[in-house]
Write a protein that holds these residues in place. Sequence first.
Motif, short mmCIF file in Angstrom:
data_model
loop_
_atom_site.label_atom_id
_atom_site.label_comp_id
_atom_site.label_asym_id
_atom_site.label_seq_id
_atom_site.Cartn_x
_atom_site.Cartn_y
_atom_site.Cartn_z
N SER A 31 0.82 -1.22 0.00
CA SER A 31 0.00 0.00 0.00
C SER A 31 0.85 1.26 0.00
CB SER A 31 -0.96 0.00 1.18
OG SER A 31 -0.24 -0.02 2.41
N ILE A 32 2.01 1.22 0.62
CA ILE A 32 2.90 2.39 0.63
C ILE A 32 3.46 2.64 -0.77
CG2 ILE A 32 5.07 3.33 1.52
CD1 ILE A 32 4.42 1.88 4.17
N ASP A 33 3.89 1.58 -1.44
CA ASP A 33 4.37 1.71 -2.82
C ASP A 33 3.29 2.33 -3.70
OD1 ASP A 33 6.85 0.48 -2.27
OD2 ASP A 33 6.02 -1.52 -2.68
N LEU A 34 2.07 1.85 -3.57
CA LEU A 34 0.96 2.36 -4.38
C LEU A 34 0.69 3.84 -4.10
CD1 LEU A 34 -1.46 -0.70 -4.28
CD2 LEU A 34 -0.11 0.11 -6.22
N ARG A 35 0.77 4.23 -2.82
CA ARG A 35 0.56 5.65 -2.50
C ARG A 35 1.68 6.50 -3.10
NH1 ARG A 35 -0.61 4.24 3.17
NH2 ARG A 35 1.02 5.68 3.78
N ILE A 36 2.91 5.99 -3.03
CA ILE A 36 4.04 6.70 -3.64
C ILE A 36 3.79 6.89 -5.14
CG2 ILE A 36 6.48 6.46 -4.33
CD1 ILE A 36 6.97 5.13 -1.57
N LEU A 63 -11.45 16.75 -32.88
CA LEU A 63 -12.14 18.03 -32.74
C LEU A 63 -11.93 18.61 -31.34
CD1 LEU A 63 -15.50 17.19 -34.53
CD2 LEU A 63 -13.48 18.37 -35.46
N GLN A 64 -11.93 17.72 -30.34
CA GLN A 64 -11.80 18.17 -28.96
C GLN A 64 -11.22 17.03 -28.13
OE1 GLN A 64 -15.56 18.98 -27.11
NE2 GLN A 64 -14.65 19.91 -25.31
N GLN A 65 -10.32 17.36 -27.23
CA GLN A 65 -9.80 16.36 -26.31
C GLN A 65 -10.73 16.31 -25.10
OE1 GLN A 65 -6.06 17.02 -23.97
NE2 GLN A 65 -5.33 15.36 -25.27
N VAL A 66 -11.41 15.20 -24.94
CA VAL A 66 -12.40 15.06 -23.89
C VAL A 66 -11.77 14.55 -22.60
CG1 VAL A 66 -14.55 13.90 -23.23
CG2 VAL A 66 -14.22 14.69 -25.59
N ALA A 67 -10.86 13.61 -22.70
CA ALA A 67 -10.18 13.06 -21.53
C ALA A 67 -8.73 12.79 -21.90
CB ALA A 67 -10.85 11.77 -21.08
N TYR A 68 -7.84 13.10 -20.97
CA TYR A 68 -6.42 12.83 -21.19
C TYR A 68 -5.74 12.75 -19.83
CZ TYR A 68 -1.51 13.41 -22.38
OH TYR A 68 -0.16 13.24 -22.48
N THR A 69 -4.98 11.72 -19.64
CA THR A 69 -4.19 11.60 -18.42
C THR A 69 -2.95 10.77 -18.73
OG1 THR A 69 -4.17 10.93 -16.10
CG2 THR A 69 -5.43 9.54 -17.61
N THR A 70 -1.92 11.03 -17.98
CA THR A 70 -0.74 10.19 -18.09
C THR A 70 -0.68 9.21 -16.92
OG1 THR A 70 0.61 11.80 -16.89
CG2 THR A 70 0.56 11.96 -19.30
N SER A 71 -1.62 9.36 -15.98
CA SER A 71 -1.67 8.49 -14.81
C SER A 71 -2.28 7.13 -15.15
CB SER A 71 -2.50 9.13 -13.69
OG SER A 71 -1.91 10.33 -13.27
N LEU A 72 -1.59 6.07 -14.77
CA LEU A 72 -2.09 4.72 -15.00
C LEU A 72 -3.02 4.31 -13.86
CD1 LEU A 72 1.19 2.95 -16.17
CD2 LEU A 72 -0.71 3.75 -17.58
N PRO A 73 -4.04 3.51 -14.15
CA PRO A 73 -4.90 3.01 -13.08
C PRO A 73 -4.15 1.97 -12.25
CG PRO A 73 -5.53 2.03 -15.17
CD PRO A 73 -4.45 3.05 -15.47
N LEU A 74 -4.22 2.09 -10.94
CA LEU A 74 -3.48 1.19 -10.06
C LEU A 74 -4.38 0.37 -9.14
CD1 LEU A 74 -0.60 3.63 -9.03
CD2 LEU A 74 -0.58 1.90 -10.84
N ASP A 75 -5.70 0.58 -9.21
CA ASP A 75 -6.62 -0.09 -8.29
C ASP A 75 -6.58 -1.61 -8.40
OD1 ASP A 75 -7.31 2.38 -7.33
OD2 ASP A 75 -9.22 2.48 -8.39
N HIS A 76 -6.23 -2.15 -9.55
CA HIS A 76 -6.18 -3.60 -9.73
C HIS A 76 -5.05 -4.24 -8.92
CE1 HIS A 76 -3.08 -2.38 -12.53
NE2 HIS A 76 -2.67 -3.63 -12.58
#
Length: 159
Positions: free
Chosen positions: A8-13, A144-157
């Motif tokens: 959990s600490i690694d994931l928070r980091i 035409l428009q950027q609706v969603a963009y992130t560089t963050s990967l999902p980590l919940d799995h």
Amino acid sequence: MRPIQLDSIDLRILKILQEDADISNIDLAERIGLSPSPCLRRVRILEDAGVIKKRVTLLDAAVLGLNVSVFVSVQLEKQTKERLKEFETEVRKRQEVVECYLMTGEADYLLRVVVPDIATFERFLKESLTLIPGVANIRSSFALQQVAYTTSLPLDHLT
């Protein structure tokens, strides 16, 4: 590739660093509840394991005048090892190509190209992409428009 075991600490980091790569080790340690030395040690372990590849600064394309984002599907004449390698080598040389994926389905590659205007994209198409040997078909779709963009990967799995 099997995912690395993270606590959990690694994931928070990782969650904090994905949002703010410039955070100081002292601030990071404080936010996750560790002293600075063990926090830094954990970050180094994540770097050494390849979980953290590198840290970058994200720029705003529109502020820099890069107002046109184009998704380009490319089909090759033949999907031989040599043709794939040659295409990938040539595409990596072009700074306008910010992403390139080898695909399944109709297109062999999907590119995201970022340019200031349509004329620049036309020049890129005529003077670069169409000249790569083995390219059989190119289809472009303008965003035409950027609706969603992130560089963050999902980590919940991983929890």
